[in-house]
Design an enzyme around this catalytic site. Structure first.
Site, PDB file in Angstrom:
ATOM      1  N   LYS A  54      21.601  68.124  44.546  1.00 16.60           N
ATOM      2  CA  LYS A  54      21.290  68.673  45.868  1.00 16.60           C
ATOM      3  C   LYS A  54      21.059  70.181  45.780  1.00 16.60           C
ATOM      4  O   LYS A  54      20.108  70.712  46.352  1.00 16.60           O
ATOM      5  CB  LYS A  54      22.445  68.410  46.838  1.00 16.60           C
ATOM      6  CG  LYS A  54      22.501  67.021  47.395  1.00 16.60           C
ATOM      7  CD  LYS A  54      23.832  66.774  48.110  1.00 16.60           C
ATOM      8  CE  LYS A  54      23.964  65.305  48.492  1.00 16.60           C
ATOM      9  NZ  LYS A  54      25.341  64.904  48.789  1.00 16.60           N
ATOM     10  N   GLN A  98      30.844  66.373  51.053  1.00 12.74           N
ATOM     11  CA  GLN A  98      30.575  65.206  50.215  1.00 12.74           C
ATOM     12  C   GLN A  98      31.672  64.148  50.401  1.00 12.74           C
ATOM     13  O   GLN A  98      32.864  64.458  50.324  1.00 12.74           O
ATOM     14  CB  GLN A  98      30.493  65.643  48.739  1.00 12.74           C
ATOM     15  CG  GLN A  98      30.115  64.547  47.769  1.00 12.74           C
ATOM     16  CD  GLN A  98      28.679  64.064  47.920  1.00 12.74           C
ATOM     17  OE1 GLN A  98      27.800  64.804  48.336  1.00 12.74           O
ATOM     18  NE2 GLN A  98      28.445  62.814  47.579  1.00 12.74           N
ATOM     19  N   ASP A 121      24.112  65.625  57.792  1.00 16.52           N
ATOM     20  CA  ASP A 121      24.342  64.220  57.456  1.00 16.52           C
ATOM     21  C   ASP A 121      24.151  63.319  58.671  1.00 16.52           C
ATOM     22  O   ASP A 121      24.008  62.103  58.523  1.00 16.52           O
ATOM     23  CB  ASP A 121      25.790  64.034  56.971  1.00 16.52           C
ATOM     24  CG  ASP A 121      25.908  63.976  55.462  1.00 16.52           C
ATOM     25  OD1 ASP A 121      24.963  63.496  54.810  1.00 16.52           O
ATOM     26  OD2 ASP A 121      26.955  64.399  54.942  1.00 16.52           O
TER      27      ASP A 121
END
Ligand code: GUN
Length: 300
Positions: A54, A98, A121
């Protein structure tokens, strides 16, 4: 019939290119650089790989990348304090914590402490509610990537019968909302669904997101249907040598590809789209934060 292969790797590269173009414009015309912060708690090896990837792609797209690595025994209060700081940092437009988090941390509480406007997200309860009521929201990356591929392949998916196999908060449920938003007739199937084979056989679009290797066989697929395989499962592959493994999806690729009209491979299908959509969401969040026009084609 042999299915058209939907090349997620090439599509993701195209999306990242569009993101990079938009970032160049934001920097040149407004002096703004979109910033993405990724928070990793502990040292889960798979998460490490994701986070590194990422960070690399964020920088390649011309954006600012911040990686915060916290010890596995970080307290909830300390993690919330870190998130709070990112929430108020004007150079950060997207925040991703995460998952999975170590067991002593309450995932719902942590996710819901992220500012909804920076929740790239799309997991915050506020974004879930906005998506569910058809309002502008941050959309979870993997389902957004699946939707982009479906729109690209079909043009319009309005009126199609879609079956989502799997009911997770990260993929299954938001995927169903997105398909409904594009006027599909949507069924969410799961491990307790009766006659799962018959349900899947009715679908023009099958999205498999159950996390069970090769669970959907070709004889469940309606001839010509589009199959989107979200699964990434690692299986032992002794035939390739001692200790070797191979990646498979949630559908049995060979048998499904023989019947489907189009199919995403594993690897190289949905997987690469997730990070591309994370970058797209970061640019979208940055534009919204600054009252600027959002990039076209990169949101739901
Ligand atoms: N872990 C695996 N996939 C994801 C994802 O899409 N977002 C977050 N936050 N964690 C993940």
């Amino acid at each position: 019939m042999t299915a058209t292969i939907i090349d997620g790797k090439a599509f993701a590269a195209r999306v990242r290119g569009q993101v990079a173009e938009h970032v160049t414009r934001l920097r040149a015309e407004h002096g703004i650089t979109p910033g993405l912060a990724v928070v990793l708690v502990g040292e889960d090896p798979a998460s490490e790989v994701y986070v590194r990837s990422k960070g690399k792609m964020t920088v390649e797209a011309g954006m600012k990348s911040v990686e915060l690595r916290l010890d596995a025994d970080t307290s909830e209060a300390d993690l919330l304090a870190v998130i709070d700081q990112l929430n108020t940092d004007p150079e950060i437009h997207g925040i991703l914590v995460q998952l999975p988090l170590p067991g002593h941390l309450n995932e719902d509480l942590v996710i819901n402490s992220i500012s909804p406007a920076k929740d790239v997200d799309g997991f915050h309860i506020s974004n879930v509610g906005l998506l569910g009521t058809g309002q502008k929201s941050m959309v979870p990356c993997t389902p957004l990537g699946c939707l982009m591929m479906l729109r690209d392949h079909h043009g319009s998916i309005s009126g199609m019968d879609a079956v989502v196999v799997g009911r997770s908060n990260i993929v299954g449920k938001p995927m169903a909302q997105l398909l409904l938003g594009d006027s599909c007739t949507v069924t969410i199937a799961h491990s307790r669904t009766k006659d799962l084979a018959d349900v899947v056989r009715r679908a023009d679009i099958v999205v498999a997101a159950v996390g069970r290797p090769e669970m959907v066989p070709g004889d469940w697929i309606k001839p010509g249907a589009t199959v989107i395989d979200v699964g990434i499962n690692r299986l032992d592959a002794p035939e390739r040598g001692a200790g070797k493994t191979r990646l498979v999806g949630d559908v049995h690729y060979e048998s499904c590809a023989a019947v489907a009209g189009a199919i995403t491979p594993v690897p190289g299908g949905v997987g690469p789209m997730t990070i591309a959509c994370l970058l797209a969401n970061t640019v979208t969040a940055c534009c919204r934060a600054n009252g600027l026009v959002e990039p076209e084609g990169l949101t739901a």
